[in-house]
Design a protein around this motif. Structure first.
Motif, PDB file in Angstrom:
ATOM      1  N   MET A  34       0.864  -1.178   0.000  1.00 19.04           N
ATOM      2  CA  MET A  34       0.000   0.000   0.000  1.00 19.04           C
ATOM      3  C   MET A  34       0.905   1.234   0.000  1.00 19.04           C
ATOM      4  SD  MET A  34      -3.191  -1.187   2.271  1.00 19.04           S
ATOM      5  CE  MET A  34      -2.775  -2.579   3.257  1.00 19.04           C
ATOM      6  N   SER A  35       0.697   2.159   0.929  1.00 16.24           N
ATOM      7  CA  SER A  35       1.703   3.201   1.054  1.00 16.24           C
ATOM      8  C   SER A  35       2.354   3.030   2.430  1.00 16.24           C
ATOM      9  CB  SER A  35       1.099   4.588   0.844  1.00 16.24           C
ATOM     10  OG  SER A  35       0.416   4.990   1.977  1.00 16.24           O
ATOM     11  N   LEU A  41      -0.233   3.904  10.789  1.00 19.00           N
ATOM     12  CA  LEU A  41      -1.178   4.770  10.088  1.00 19.00           C
ATOM     13  C   LEU A  41      -2.546   4.799  10.754  1.00 19.00           C
ATOM     14  CD1 LEU A  41      -0.726   4.215   6.272  1.00 19.00           C
ATOM     15  CD2 LEU A  41      -0.387   6.319   7.537  1.00 19.00           C
ATOM     16  N   PHE A  59       0.086   9.274  11.622  1.00 16.89           N
ATOM     17  CA  PHE A  59       0.293   9.908  10.307  1.00 16.89           C
ATOM     18  C   PHE A  59       1.624  10.621  10.170  1.00 16.89           C
ATOM     19  CE2 PHE A  59      -3.855  11.608   8.244  1.00 16.89           C
ATOM     20  CZ  PHE A  59      -4.229  10.327   7.969  1.00 16.89           C
TER      21      PHE A  59
ATOM     22  N   GLY B  35      -6.154   7.070   8.192  1.00 16.05           N
ATOM     23  CA  GLY B  35      -4.837   6.568   7.795  1.00 16.05           C
ATOM     24  C   GLY B  35      -4.876   5.548   6.673  1.00 16.05           C
ATOM     25  N   PRO B  36      -5.695   4.512   6.808  1.00 19.98           N
ATOM     26  CA  PRO B  36      -5.750   3.509   5.744  1.00 19.98           C
ATOM     27  C   PRO B  36      -6.222   4.087   4.404  1.00 19.98           C
ATOM     28  CG  PRO B  36      -6.701   2.642   7.754  1.00 19.98           C
ATOM     29  CD  PRO B  36      -6.461   4.094   7.987  1.00 19.98           C
ATOM     30  N   ARG B  38      -5.331   6.909   3.270  1.00 17.37           N
ATOM     31  CA  ARG B  38      -4.078   7.421   2.739  1.00 17.37           C
ATOM     32  C   ARG B  38      -3.229   6.258   2.226  1.00 17.37           C
ATOM     33  NH1 ARG B  38      -0.256  11.825   5.749  1.00 17.37           N
ATOM     34  NH2 ARG B  38      -2.191  12.979   5.917  1.00 17.37           N
ATOM     35  N   ALA B  39      -3.306   5.137   2.952  1.00 26.73           N
ATOM     36  CA  ALA B  39      -2.498   3.977   2.580  1.00 26.73           C
ATOM     37  C   ALA B  39      -2.867   3.439   1.198  1.00 26.73           C
ATOM     38  CB  ALA B  39      -2.632   2.867   3.628  1.00 26.73           C
ATOM     39  N   ILE B  40      -4.164   3.445   0.869  1.00 29.34           N
ATOM     40  CA  ILE B  40      -4.530   2.870  -0.430  1.00 29.34           C
ATOM     41  C   ILE B  40      -4.532   3.906  -1.560  1.00 29.34           C
ATOM     42  CG2 ILE B  40      -5.885   0.957   0.537  1.00 29.34           C
ATOM     43  CD1 ILE B  40      -8.402   2.505  -0.458  1.00 29.34           C
ATOM     44  N   PRO B  42      -2.210   5.525  -3.232  1.00 27.36           N
ATOM     45  CA  PRO B  42      -1.364   5.283  -4.418  1.00 27.36           C
ATOM     46  C   PRO B  42      -1.899   4.174  -5.315  1.00 27.36           C
ATOM     47  CG  PRO B  42      -0.150   4.779  -2.377  1.00 27.36           C
ATOM     48  CD  PRO B  42      -1.468   5.369  -1.983  1.00 27.36           C
ATOM     49  N   VAL B  43      -2.547   3.183  -4.718  1.00 32.62           N
ATOM     50  CA  VAL B  43      -3.125   2.093  -5.508  1.00 32.62           C
ATOM     51  C   VAL B  43      -4.296   2.619  -6.349  1.00 32.62           C
ATOM     52  CG1 VAL B  43      -4.373  -0.095  -5.352  1.00 32.62           C
ATOM     53  CG2 VAL B  43      -2.417   0.317  -3.853  1.00 32.62           C
ATOM     54  N   GLN B  46      -2.934   4.440  -9.316  1.00 31.60           N
ATOM     55  CA  GLN B  46      -2.474   3.538 -10.370  1.00 31.60           C
ATOM     56  C   GLN B  46      -3.648   2.967 -11.159  1.00 31.60           C
ATOM     57  OE1 GLN B  46      -0.148   0.454  -8.565  1.00 31.60           O
ATOM     58  NE2 GLN B  46       1.354   1.874  -7.733  1.00 31.60           N
ATOM     59  N   ALA B  95      -8.487  -1.132   4.096  1.00 32.54           N
ATOM     60  CA  ALA B  95      -7.363  -1.040   3.165  1.00 32.54           C
ATOM     61  C   ALA B  95      -6.992  -2.439   2.693  1.00 32.54           C
ATOM     62  CB  ALA B  95      -6.175  -0.381   3.850  1.00 32.54           C
ATOM     63  N   VAL B  96      -6.975  -2.611   1.395  1.00 35.47           N
ATOM     64  CA  VAL B  96      -6.624  -3.916   0.825  1.00 35.47           C
ATOM     65  C   VAL B  96      -5.545  -3.717  -0.233  1.00 35.47           C
ATOM     66  CG1 VAL B  96      -8.900  -4.958   1.213  1.00 35.47           C
ATOM     67  CG2 VAL B  96      -8.464  -3.711  -0.906  1.00 35.47           C
ATOM     68  N   GLY B  97      -4.880  -4.786  -0.601  1.00 31.86           N
ATOM     69  CA  GLY B  97      -3.860  -4.728  -1.639  1.00 31.86           C
ATOM     70  C   GLY B  97      -4.492  -4.555  -3.013  1.00 31.86           C
ATOM     71  N   THR B  99      -4.375  -6.315  -5.705  1.00 34.36           N
ATOM     72  CA  THR B  99      -4.969  -7.482  -6.378  1.00 34.36           C
ATOM     73  C   THR B  99      -6.438  -7.681  -6.001  1.00 34.36           C
ATOM     74  OG1 THR B  99      -3.777  -8.736  -4.694  1.00 34.36           O
ATOM     75  CG2 THR B  99      -2.992  -8.947  -6.942  1.00 34.36           C
TER      76      THR B  99
END
Lengths: 303, 109
Positions: A34-35, A41, A59, B35-36, B38-40, B42-43, B46, B95-97, B99
């Motif tokens: 992920m990031s 996070l 964060f 937070g999560p 934000r985590a995903i 970039p995915v 894409q 938040a998942v990967g 795929t």
């Protein structure tokens, strides 16, 4: 091309490993699905990381770690490893997108994810009142009633956090005392929005489209009761993300990777650091220390 | 810094941009404090590049737009909902990967 080191996972352990590997001029990358950040996070507030006297949000801390890692040349790439194959003295890392990357060494810093209760209704109502992240979902429960399950640091800290939104927070714990660190216990006990339900476990989460109630069993009396809640936040520990190296490196029964004090696993050239590793204290401060040690071991072992 | 292929949707234009869309739409329900999410991000960026023309990738800020998340019973973010012809095809919470999201998208594109 063959890398010196691939770091799998961009949480605190991986980012610290990258700082040390970068300064040792090792050629490598971090692979992150992920990031960067990992579990930090979703952490509302970190107040036990040295140097941040007033505390810092998860964060911001992660942002600083990531920036710091980049400074020494190891970049974060998006990718998820599905398996590692030893080939001679090197390793082929197979990614879920079909790519294969080759490296002389691998540092596994994949961390962990939340554990599930495994009760009826949990899966079906996830995202509909069942949550594993108070900082994400707390604001949806303004002036409502929620239950927190667990008795460790995360459960107690997040229960306190949820009182910012919810009008009432039940903390349900299977023992008669909390495992959380004392300072958090004191804060929870003095918070009048939190009501403790001791010696009890959640047996079922009920609701049609949304969480409506939970079924609780008192472990001492065997008595079953129903509690009307709008949300259930589950913090009952973690599960290591190590499925992709199962059978390759030694692990304990729960899947935590065993290492020596250099963070070397049972396979020469593979190291592990952070929450995916078997150890007594799962914290940011230990994760970064182990990441640094693993990178140092890589440098030492490649020399 | 998100991809310019991502469309922003609001309560006001959700019907028009999502439900009445000619092609399937994946909506990422998010908020700045999550937070999560934000985590995903970039995915999601894409995917917006990779699925251009096949699936619209959209974002909705749940803080600024409370009505739509309420309508779909969203009480956790990030939640991703894939719509086709105005109907929900798939809903992914947390938040998942990449795929996992690609598997969902493969049902419509």
């Amino acid at each position: 091309m063959t890398f010196d080191v691939i770091i799998i996972g961009g949480g605190p352990a991986g980012l610290a490993a990258a700082i040390y590997a970068g300064r040792a001029k090792l050629g490598g990358i971090i692979l992150e699905k992920m990031s960067p950040g990992g579990q930090v996070l979703i952490t509302d507030f970190v107040e036990n990381y040295p140097g941040f006297v007033e505390g810092i949000s998860g964060f911001e801390l992660v942002e600083k770690f990531t920036e710091h890692a980049k400074r020494f040349g190891i970049t974060v790439e998006n990718g998820e490893v599905s398996s590692i194959e030893p080939v001679g003295a090197e390793f082929n890392l197979n990614l879920t997108d079909g790519r294969t990357i080759t490296s002389k060494t691998v540092i596994i810093t994949t961390g962990a994810t939340h554990r599930k209760l495994g009760v009826k209704g949990e899966q079906e109502l996830t995202g509909r009142g069942v949550s594993y992240c108070a900082t994400c979902d707390g604001p949806f429960f303004k002036d409502q009633v929620v239950a927190v399950v667990g008795g460790g640091d995360s459960a107690v800290q997040e229960a306190i956090f949820l009182t910012k939104f919810a009008k009432k927070v039940y903390l349900i714990h299977r023992r008669d005392q909390l495992r959380a660190i004392k300072i958090l216990q004191e804060r929870a006990f003095s918070n009048d929005k939190i009501e403790f339900i001791w010696n009890s476990t959640v047996e079922e989460i009920k609701g049609k489209d949304q969480v409506e109630a939970i079924k609780i069993v008192n472990k001492l009396t065997g008595e079953t009761s129903c509690l009307n809640v709008d949300g259930v936040f589950i913090f009952i520990g973690i599960e290591p993300t190590t499925h992709f190296v199962k059978g390759l490196v030694d692990m304990d029964q729960r899947g935590f990777i065993k290492t020596d004090e250099w963070m070397r696993t049972s396979v020469k050239g593979i190291y592990a650091a952070g929450d995916c590793r078997k150890k007594p204290l799962l914290q940011i401060v230990t994760a970064v220390a182990e990441g640094a040690t693993a990178a140092f071991a890589v440098e030492h072992d490649l020399a | 810094m998100s991809s310019d292929k991502i469309i922003q949707v609001s309560d006001a234009d959700f019907d028009e941009k999502v439900l009445k869309s000619d092609i399937p739409v994946l909506v990422d329900f998010w908020a700045a404090w999550c937070g999560p999410c934000r985590a995903i991000a970039p995915v999601i960026d894409q995917l917006a590049e990779e699925y251009e023309g096949k699936v619209k990738i959209a974002k909705m800020n749940v803080d600024e737009n409370p009505a739509t998340p309420g309508k779909f019973g969203i009480r956790a973010i990030p939640t991703l909902i894939l719509f086709k012809d105005g109907n929900v095809v798939e809903q992914i919470t947390g938040a998942v990967g990449k795929t996992v999201i690609e598997n969902a998208l493969s049902k419509v594109a």
